[in-house]
Write a protein that holds these residues in place. Structure first.
Motif, PDB file in Angstrom:
ATOM      1  N   PRO A  67     134.765 -51.875  85.560  1.00 56.38           N
ATOM      2  CA  PRO A  67     135.122 -52.322  86.922  1.00 56.38           C
ATOM      3  C   PRO A  67     135.251 -51.132  87.863  1.00 56.38           C
ATOM      4  O   PRO A  67     135.916 -50.140  87.536  1.00 56.38           O
ATOM      5  N   THR A  68     134.597 -51.204  89.021  1.00 52.68           N
ATOM      6  CA  THR A  68     134.649 -50.115  90.002  1.00 52.68           C
ATOM      7  C   THR A  68     134.957 -50.676  91.384  1.00 52.68           C
ATOM      8  O   THR A  68     134.888 -51.878  91.617  1.00 52.68           O
ATOM      9  N   HIS A  69     135.237 -49.778  92.305  1.00 54.04           N
ATOM     10  CA  HIS A  69     135.503 -50.203  93.688  1.00 54.04           C
ATOM     11  C   HIS A  69     134.209 -50.346  94.488  1.00 54.04           C
ATOM     12  O   HIS A  69     134.235 -50.859  95.613  1.00 54.04           O
ATOM     13  N   PHE A  70     133.076 -49.939  93.944  1.00 54.54           N
ATOM     14  CA  PHE A  70     131.823 -49.888  94.691  1.00 54.54           C
ATOM     15  C   PHE A  70     131.294 -51.295  94.997  1.00 54.54           C
ATOM     16  O   PHE A  70     131.269 -52.161  94.115  1.00 54.54           O
ATOM     17  N   ILE A  71     130.866 -51.508  96.239  1.00 60.22           N
ATOM     18  CA  ILE A  71     130.226 -52.770  96.632  1.00 60.22           C
ATOM     19  C   ILE A  71     128.750 -52.532  96.913  1.00 60.22           C
ATOM     20  O   ILE A  71     127.888 -53.097  96.248  1.00 60.22           O
TER      21      ILE A  71
END
Length: 254
Positions: A67-71
């Motif tokens: 899980p990452t913050h990247f969109i």
């Protein structure tokens, strides 16, 4: 997209208010610093390369279930990311002796560690980001024990994947720094990978020659910083074989 309210400016990035609730825009600067700001300079084009490299690596990690913050990427220098509560820890994952580890223990750089080492540093520029223990983290409430367990598990998963990825393109992942944040969605919280992954916060050596391909070239006045970052991007397939981003280094001391 229209420039929005600035939230925060760090050494290598500026964070702006996002276009919708729960998002921010991460802008990659060309500024380069070392020694917690003791040395500074500008490497024209570095921000473009770091944006591209970090986007590629975050997407690949997302495909692996990290899980990452990247969109998504917005342009050559900006990414749209999820707004998270940053945990004030720098998580350093080490595979090979280098940098401060070499100095602390008098070990030769380049010696492979018998097992992957995970270190924690308190993210505080005024204190020069001191090395801390898990006991410090829990005692001072920077993260709960369950969060710390999740952070370490994610850091090791990231390391396993990136080691394989870089090995496949002739690069040794010596060590790297990660940051994590708390993402709140529908009254539920989960730990996600935040910040960036680029030659700014990774030590990357050519597997054959041991040539440095990261910010150590700036720290140690070796020159060729932009060219090294471009070579990393080329090997990852982000830049075409003969493609390049124009980079010019202007170094200064303060």
């Amino acid at each position: 997209m229209a420039r929005r309210r600035q939230i925060y400016e760090g050494k290598a990035k500026i964070i702006f208010e996002g276009p919708e609730p729960g998002t921010v825009v991460q802008y990659f600067k060309d500024d380069a610093t070392a020694g917690n700001g003791a040395k500074s300079g500008v490497i024209t084009g570095k921000g473009v390369l770091n944006n591209r490299i970090s986007e590629y690596l975050m997407l690949r990690l997302g495909e692996m279930g990290i899980p990452t913050h990247f969109i998504r990427s917005l342009n050559m220098r900006e990414q749209l990311v999820r707004e998270v509560e940053i945990i004030p820890l720098e998580v350093v994952v080490r595979n090979v002796v280098a940098g401060s580890l070499s100095k602390r223990f008098g070990l030769p750089e380049g010696e492979r560690l018998p097992r992957t080492l995970v270190e924690y540093y308190y993210k505080n520029d005024a204190l020069n980001d001191p090395l801390i223990s898990e006991e410090h983290i829990v005692t001072f409430g920077w993260a709960h024990p369950q969060e710390l367990e999740e952070i370490q598990s994610l850091a090791l998963r990231v390391n396993d994947f990136l080691c394989g990825l870089f090995t496949g393109v002739g690069i040794t992942l010596v060590d790297f720094k990660l940051e994590f944040g708390r993402l709140w969605q529908d009254d539920e919280m989960r730990i996600v990978l935040a910040d960036e992954i680029s030659p700014d916060n990774c030590r990357l050596w050519d597997s054959q020659t041991q040539e440095k391909m990261d910010k150590d070239r700036f720290r140690r006045d070796m020159g060729g910083v932009g060219e090294a970052y471009q070579e990393v991007a080329r090997r990852l397939g982000i830049l075409p074989e003969n493609g390049q981003v124009e980079t010019v280094s202007t170094e200064g001391m303060r």
